[in-house]
Design a protein around this motif. Structure first.
Motif, mmCIF file in Angstrom:
data_model
loop_
_atom_site.group_PDB
_atom_site.id
_atom_site.type_symbol
_atom_site.label_atom_id
_atom_site.label_comp_id
_atom_site.label_asym_id
_atom_site.label_seq_id
_atom_site.Cartn_x
_atom_site.Cartn_y
_atom_site.Cartn_z
ATOM 1 N N ARG A 129 8.469 1.982 2.627
ATOM 2 C CA ARG A 129 8.333 3.417 2.931
ATOM 3 C C ARG A 129 9.680 3.982 3.349
ATOM 4 O O ARG A 129 10.677 3.263 3.408
ATOM 5 C CB ARG A 129 7.282 3.609 4.027
ATOM 6 C CG ARG A 129 7.668 2.903 5.311
ATOM 7 C CD ARG A 129 6.557 2.944 6.350
ATOM 8 N NE ARG A 129 6.947 2.201 7.533
ATOM 9 C CZ ARG A 129 6.180 1.960 8.572
ATOM 10 N NH1 ARG A 129 4.937 2.402 8.588
ATOM 11 N NH2 ARG A 129 6.622 1.285 9.611
ATOM 12 N N SER A 179 -3.328 2.591 11.090
ATOM 13 C CA SER A 179 -2.405 2.030 10.110
ATOM 14 C C SER A 179 -2.129 0.553 10.412
ATOM 15 O O SER A 179 -2.117 -0.288 9.506
ATOM 16 C CB SER A 179 -1.114 2.847 10.128
ATOM 17 O OG SER A 179 -0.181 2.280 9.259
ATOM 18 N N ASP A 221 -4.766 8.152 4.359
ATOM 19 C CA ASP A 221 -4.636 8.257 5.820
ATOM 20 C C ASP A 221 -5.220 9.579 6.297
ATOM 21 O O ASP A 221 -4.506 10.537 6.575
ATOM 22 C CB ASP A 221 -3.155 8.145 6.228
ATOM 23 C CG ASP A 221 -2.654 6.705 6.193
ATOM 24 O OD1 ASP A 221 -3.430 5.802 5.801
ATOM 25 O OD2 ASP A 221 -1.489 6.471 6.575
ATOM 26 N N ARG A 250 0.831 -1.202 0.000
ATOM 27 C CA ARG A 250 0.000 0.000 0.000
ATOM 28 C C ARG A 250 0.858 1.240 0.000
ATOM 29 O O ARG A 250 1.951 1.266 0.538
ATOM 30 C CB ARG A 250 -0.969 -0.031 1.191
ATOM 31 C CG ARG A 250 -0.466 0.476 2.537
ATOM 32 C CD ARG A 250 0.699 -0.270 3.098
ATOM 33 N NE ARG A 250 0.993 0.006 4.481
ATOM 34 C CZ ARG A 250 1.701 1.043 4.948
ATOM 35 N NH1 ARG A 250 2.213 1.928 4.128
ATOM 36 N NH2 ARG A 250 1.903 1.198 6.238
ATOM 37 N N HIS A 277 10.428 6.176 9.132
ATOM 38 C CA HIS A 277 9.445 5.359 9.852
ATOM 39 C C HIS A 277 10.060 4.154 10.563
ATOM 40 O O HIS A 277 9.322 3.291 11.042
ATOM 41 C CB HIS A 277 8.370 4.867 8.878
ATOM 42 C CG HIS A 277 7.389 5.937 8.479
ATOM 43 N ND1 HIS A 277 6.469 6.465 9.351
ATOM 44 C CD2 HIS A 277 7.210 6.598 7.315
ATOM 45 C CE1 HIS A 277 5.746 7.382 8.734
ATOM 46 N NE2 HIS A 277 6.179 7.487 7.497
ATOM 47 N N ALA A 293 0.316 5.022 1.391
ATOM 48 C CA ALA A 293 -0.638 5.557 2.373
ATOM 49 C C ALA A 293 -0.404 7.036 2.656
ATOM 50 O O ALA A 293 0.053 7.397 3.735
ATOM 51 C CB ALA A 293 -0.528 4.731 3.660
ATOM 52 N N PRO A 294 -0.685 7.888 1.692
ATOM 53 C CA PRO A 294 -0.447 9.315 1.947
ATOM 54 C C PRO A 294 -1.522 9.920 2.857
ATOM 55 O O PRO A 294 -2.659 9.460 2.866
ATOM 56 C CB PRO A 294 -0.540 9.929 0.546
ATOM 57 C CG PRO A 294 -1.488 9.034 -0.185
ATOM 58 C CD PRO A 294 -1.253 7.645 0.352
ATOM 59 N N SER A 295 -1.118 10.940 3.592
ATOM 60 C CA SER A 295 -2.093 11.725 4.352
ATOM 61 C C SER A 295 -2.500 12.887 3.458
ATOM 62 O O SER A 295 -1.627 13.586 2.940
ATOM 63 C CB SER A 295 -1.445 12.272 5.624
ATOM 64 O OG SER A 295 -0.906 11.211 6.367
ATOM 65 N N TYR A 339 -2.383 8.439 13.531
ATOM 66 C CA TYR A 339 -2.192 7.538 12.391
ATOM 67 C C TYR A 339 -1.819 6.103 12.780
ATOM 68 O O TYR A 339 -2.191 5.141 12.107
ATOM 69 C CB TYR A 339 -1.158 8.186 11.458
ATOM 70 C CG TYR A 339 -0.096 7.281 10.900
ATOM 71 C CD1 TYR A 339 -0.362 6.525 9.766
ATOM 72 C CD2 TYR A 339 1.147 7.170 11.509
ATOM 73 C CE1 TYR A 339 0.613 5.679 9.246
ATOM 74 C CE2 TYR A 339 2.112 6.330 11.002
ATOM 75 C CZ TYR A 339 1.840 5.584 9.882
ATOM 76 O OH TYR A 339 2.789 4.753 9.375
HETATM 77 N N1 GLU Z 1 0.449 8.329 6.257
HETATM 78 C C1 GLU Z 1 1.792 7.919 6.596
HETATM 79 C C2 GLU Z 1 2.769 8.912 6.009
HETATM 80 O O1 GLU Z 1 2.430 9.552 5.029
HETATM 81 C C3 GLU Z 1 2.032 6.532 6.060
HETATM 82 C C4 GLU Z 1 3.317 5.933 6.495
HETATM 83 C C5 GLU Z 1 3.321 4.441 6.177
HETATM 84 O O2 GLU Z 1 3.560 4.108 5.029
HETATM 85 O O3 GLU Z 1 3.034 3.658 7.064
HETATM 86 O O4 GLU Z 1 3.836 9.103 6.534
#
Ligand code: GLU
Length: 448
Positions: free
Chosen positions: A202, A188, A42, A6, A206, A8-10, A184
């Motif tokens: 990612r 997540s 997200d 996935r 993270h 997963a942008p905010s 988040y």
């Molecule tokens: N929404 C998170 C971000 O943009 C997703 C991070 C992830 O891939 O878990 O940093």
């Protein structure tokens, strides 16, 4: 196992070269593996997330060619998050805390002056039922923290190799704010387990989160009674050509900005697919070819350098190597014929530059005479229409014979008068497109 990944942008801002690299690598890995690429929005932060940002993210990914197989938004799944968080509360893994932001800051300051890491002291775990009720009676609402194991979490990161996060050195993460909003982390973890994500790809910002998330995911698997931990691949972050981090400049490095600047999506994907890997950056308009070549084994750990000039050069190469047919619709919309494209493509960095040459060919351009007498003699020697691919050589030979000029003194004033520019495409190709009439007028110093 179906590979399921996935992005997963905010939707709190635009996507830029930094985070689109994660999108691309997820997509490439999914396609290479015959798997599934999920676009997850997200948007638990309802104050900062907007539908407009979400639309822009989808538009950017679509423009880049990164189609998703499934998509969902976290804001549609609060009922699921409530079920899991209730179960975590019942297990004592999610506990209420009543400290205000100021109180927490005071604690951290005290820890720092004592030379201790600013890790939450878990004072809230010692609260009695009566103390908690007293806080609630005061009108304080709790925020909720996840109780970490305080043990090292180890995983074999597909890029970084064995990676350890000691959860004893991390604060118990706040999963739910005092106003009830989910941060988040918990959504997540729940989504990654429920959607059967097999690989989380990612940025390495993270990595610490991954240690925490692995513990939360294990608790989620326990609550759900099913599921498996994903594998993790944390890539290094991009730095600028100057060696500095990109974070301050990301606003101007948005995908939307690049699209508006007339860059080709394939230039962006060709560059980002290979930056930070052991492979050379080459123009590759076929995303599936990039997918076939994608391999975590080839990804290095050092920060990857993003150089805007390299992107522009790649953009030019992508354009030069494309057959006219691939660009025909866009070129003809800009009024650029196949003949003109073939004449000018070697001098084009962006497709829009071809339209500029159309202006040069069609006119009118302002007079640019270096040597009026020389040009007047040349004007009289321009052959009659229709000019052909051979006309330029014949014309230049005639001018040379008439004036005795050679080399730069011969070519430069002719090019300048005929195109208004010091440099440009082969005159042999562009001369017939200008035509005899305009060529004569320009050489006589007229605006034509
Ligand atoms: N929404 C998170 C971000 O943009 C997703 C991070 C992830 O891939 O878990 O940093």
């Amino acid at each position: 196992m179906t590979v399921t990944v996935r992005f997963a942008p905010s939707p709190t801002g635009k996507i830029h070269v930094g985070n689109v690299r994660a999108a691309l690598w997820n997509w490439l890995f999914a396609r290479k593996s015959g798997g599934k690429f999920i676009l997850r929005i997200d948007d638990t932060d309802v104050e900062r997330s907007t539908a407009d940002n979400e639309d822009r993210i989808r538009a950017d990914l679509t423009w880049l060619g990164l189609a998703w197989d499934e998509t969902f938004s976290q804001s549609a799944r609060f009922a699921d998050y409530d079920v899991v968080s209730d179960a975590l509360r019942a297990k004592g893994l999610l506990y209420p805390c009543f400290e205000t932001a100021e109180e927490l800051e005071r604690k951290r300051r005290l820890q720092r002056t004592r030379g201790l890491p600013p890790v939450y002291d878990r004072a809230a775990l010692a609260l009695t039922a009566a103390q908690k009720s007293a806080f609630e009676a005061e009108g304080r609402k709790p925020h909720w923290r996840f109780k970490l194991s305080c043990a090292p979490v180890v995983w074999n990161d597909l890029i970084r190799g064995e990676t350890i996060v000691d959860t004893a050195s991390v604060s118990d993460p706040v999963l739910i704010r005092e106003d009830g909003m989910y941060l988040y982390t918990l959504p997540s973890c729940i989504d990654d387990i429920d959607a059967k994500i097999t690989h989380v790809i990612r940025g390495e910002d993270h990595v610490t989160n991954a240690g925490v998330q692995i513990e939360i995911m294990k608790a989620v698997i326990d609550v759900r009674g099913a599921g498996a931990l994903p594998e993790f691949a944390h890539h290094s972050l991009l730095i600028g050509a100057d060696g500095q981090g990109l974070s301050k400049r990301l606003g101007s490095l948005s995908i939307e900005q690049m699209r508006m600047d007339g860059l080709e999506p394939a230039a962006i994907t060709s560059l980002l697919a290979k930056l930070g890997t052991s492979e050379p950056v080459l123009p590759e308009p076929d995303l599936m070819a990039l997918a076939r070549g994608f391999d975590f084994e080839k990804v290095g750990r050092a920060p990857a350098r993003f150089d805007e000039n390299e992107l522009l050069q790649l953009n030019a190469k992508i354009l030069h190597e494309q057959p006219y047919a691939a660009l025909a619709a866009r070129l003809s919309a800009a009024g650029v014929s196949e003949k003109l494209w073939e004449a000018v493509k070697g001098n084009v960095v962006r497709l829009a530059d071809a339209a500029e040459w159309k202006g040069v060919v069609d006119g009118a351009i302002d007079p640019a005479l270096e040597d009026a007498a020389f040009c007047a003699k040349a004007a009289a020697l321009v052959p009659n229409d229709p000019l052909t691919d051979q006309s330029w050589d014949a014309f230049v030979a005639a001018v040379k014979a008439e004036t005795g000029a050679k080399g730069k003194a011969l070519f430069h004033p002719l090019r300048l008068a005929l195109t208004g520019r010091e440099k440009g495409p082969e005159m042999a190709a562009i001369f017939p497109l200008i035509g005899a009439e305009k060529a004569r007028a320009r050489l006589k110093g007229a605006r034509a």
